[in-house]
Design a protein around this motif. Structure first.
Motif, short mmCIF file in Angstrom:
data_model
loop_
_atom_site.label_atom_id
_atom_site.label_comp_id
_atom_site.label_asym_id
_atom_site.label_seq_id
_atom_site.Cartn_x
_atom_site.Cartn_y
_atom_site.Cartn_z
N HIS A 20 0.76 -1.12 0.04
CA HIS A 20 -0.07 -0.01 -0.02
C HIS A 20 1.00 1.17 0.04
N ARG A 21 2.04 1.32 0.78
CA ARG A 21 2.87 2.34 0.94
C ARG A 21 3.37 2.70 -0.44
N TYR A 22 3.63 1.66 -1.06
CA TYR A 22 4.35 1.94 -2.75
C TYR A 22 3.25 2.11 -3.80
N GLY A 23 1.94 2.37 -3.52
CA GLY A 23 1.06 2.46 -4.24
C GLY A 23 0.11 1.47 -4.76
N HIS A 24 0.41 0.27 -4.29
CA HIS A 24 -0.43 -0.95 -4.81
C HIS A 24 -1.66 -1.16 -4.21
N GLN A 25 -2.63 -2.02 -4.59
CA GLN A 25 -3.79 -2.49 -4.02
C GLN A 25 -3.74 -3.93 -3.39
N PRO A 26 -3.40 -3.99 -2.03
CA PRO A 26 -3.57 -5.52 -1.74
C PRO A 26 -4.93 -6.07 -1.32
N THR A 27 -5.00 -7.19 -1.62
CA THR A 27 -6.08 -8.04 -1.14
C THR A 27 -5.71 -9.10 -0.26
N ILE A 28 -6.14 -9.47 0.75
CA ILE A 28 -5.68 -10.59 1.58
C ILE A 28 -6.74 -11.59 2.13
N VAL A 29 -6.50 -12.75 1.41
CA VAL A 29 -7.42 -13.71 1.63
C VAL A 29 -7.02 -14.71 2.77
N GLU A 30 -7.94 -15.01 4.01
CA GLU A 30 -7.47 -15.57 5.11
C GLU A 30 -8.71 -16.74 5.54
N ARG A 31 -8.16 -18.13 5.70
CA ARG A 31 -8.82 -19.04 5.92
C ARG A 31 -9.65 -18.80 7.19
N ALA A 32 -8.98 -18.23 8.23
CA ALA A 32 -9.66 -18.18 9.47
C ALA A 32 -10.67 -17.16 9.43
N TYR A 114 -9.63 -7.14 3.21
CA TYR A 114 -9.49 -8.37 3.82
C TYR A 114 -10.70 -9.29 3.72
N LEU A 115 -10.32 -10.50 3.06
CA LEU A 115 -11.48 -11.61 2.90
C LEU A 115 -11.33 -12.55 3.82
N PHE A 116 -11.71 -12.84 4.88
CA PHE A 116 -11.92 -13.78 5.75
C PHE A 116 -12.72 -14.92 5.56
#
Ligand code: FAD
Length: 373
Positions: A20-32, A114-116
């Motif tokens: 994010h700090r470098y200007g990208h768009q992060p998405t996190i998928v987490e099983r929990a 975040y995709l939990f």
């Protein structure tokens, strides 16, 4: 770039922070289903502290410091036989893993999707991106995918093949759980070692809890990773007739809310990337819990991977440079993890204690990447 990260524990959120700090768009998928709780106390060493500082999170982590004293090794009857210095056991800064994950989540929740309660099921690479299928919800396309999903990484399996190719079992299994502080410890830990078995207990959360680890030597075991009762039986069997407080700890294990059981294994790979997919943290180069350096590796890895992606013209060069910078450091940690595993189950002689206290270089030359926004 839109970058999908599988795994929201340590490596994943740390990477999302920098992306994010470098200007990208992060998405996190987490099983929990939510931010994970429970787990061991983990320590930060060397350059990992510089990374935390550059993230502005060092003071936050210090607020959660466990402040443990030295660890005492005890005999059958509970008498002290040796002492492990706090620095060898707790590193330079020790924090419960749940607190590390929480701090990283708080630092990224507003800037990361975040995709939990979900997981990747398919990865289909094409020249312009990666088409990703999920267990729940529509398939989506990302520019890059990063597997930060731990020892049993799904991304690694999908992009690199079955885990049997990459996991090296160190001959140790361990159970970990939380109970009440039934030993009345005050910011202290006790360890009971006999050849082939080790029981460890330390107080946590202002002495209100006891975190317990029960480890034993075994050839590779066949068991169902989703069958807790079966795993408890395996642990109990290996601790039959053990002395000290082990019978009480086994009883507490059966009632624990957060039972965890796994092999102590390392991940050894010739390459940490394949096309538009890269691996990070334990998924790529797990050094085993005995190394005490997995969290530091995950943080440093995230810093370098994001920095190289920011600096390089294309992801292929960035992935190669990420790997070049970290190979030596990771191999050092993995050697230490294997050495520590060997002495772990011997009788606690002074020689064995000295080998744990052995100095390992925890520093990596950290580049200053182009200024982050
Ligand atoms: C008993 C024990 C003691 C340890 N002690 C230390 C220590 O003292 N010092 C130290 O530095 N390290 C220690 N470690 C190691 C440390 O916990 C790891 O190295 C570190 O957490 C690695 O972080 P990671 O984010 O790469 O992987 P992990 O922390 O394993 O996180 C992986 C994440 O991915 C998620 N996930 C898994 N599969 C999927 C999927 N298919 N889809 C979506 N999400 C998925 C998991 O739920 C998890 O949140 C210890 C580990 C153990 C088990």
């Amino acid at each position: 770039m839109r970058i999908l990260i599988s795994g929201g524990s340590v490596a994943g959120p740390a990477l999302a922070y920098w992306l994010h700090r470098y200007g990208h768009q992060p998405t996190i998928v987490e099983r929990a289903p939510a931010v994970r709780d429970g787990g061991a106390a983990i320590d930060f060493r060397g350059s990992a502290l510089d990374v935390l500082d550059r993230m502005g999170l060092l003071a936050d982590m210090h607020r959660h410091q466990t402040r443990m004293s030295a660890m005492t090794l005890v005999d059958d009857g509970g008498a002290a036989v040796a002492t492990l210095p706090a620095a060898a056991i707790s590193g330079e800064l020790e924090v419960l893993k749940a607190d590390v994950t929480r701090v990283l989540y708080e630092a990224t929740r507003d800037t990361t999707e975040y995709l939990f309660d979900n997981t990747i099921t398919t990865l289909d690479q094409h020249p312009e991106g990666v088409r990703v299928g999920f267990e729940r919800g529509e398939a989506r396309t990302f520019d890059l995918v990063v597997g930060a999903d731990g020892l049993h990484s799904t991304v690694r399996r999908l992009a690199f093949g079955p885990e049997s190719r990459y996991l090296r079992h160190l001959g140790i299994y361990g159970a970990l759980f939380t109970t009440t502080n039934l030993l009345g410890l005050d910011h202290a830990g006790l360890m009971y070692n006999t050849p082939g078995r080790s029981a460890l207990a330390f107080s946590a959360r202002g002495n209100s809890e006891l975190r317990v680890g029960l480890s034993f030597v075994a050839e590779e075991l066949a068991y169902d990773r989703h069958d807790r009762t079966q795993q408890e039986e395996i642990v109990a069997k290996h601790f039959t007739d053990a002395g000290w407080e082990v019978p009480r700890l086994l009883e507490a294990m059966r009632a624990a809310d957060d039972f965890f059981f796994d092999s102590s294994s390392q991940v050894l790979m010739d390459s940490w990337s394949a096309g538009r997919v890269a691996l990070l943290g334990d998924a790529a180069y797990c050094a085993a819990p005995t190394s005490g350096r997995g969290t530091s590796q995950a943080l440093i890895g995230a810093y370098v991977l994001a920095g190289e992606l920011a600096e390089c013209a294309d992801h292929t060069t960035a992935f190669a440079r990420y790997e070049q910078q970290l190979r030596d450091y990771v191999e050092r940690n993995q050697r230490h993890g294997r050495a520590a595993a060997r002495w772990f189950f011997q009788s606690p002689t002074d020689e064995a204690v000295d080998s744990l206290a052995e100095v390992v270089d925890d520093h990596v030359p950290l580049k200053q990447y182009r200024s982050a926004s």
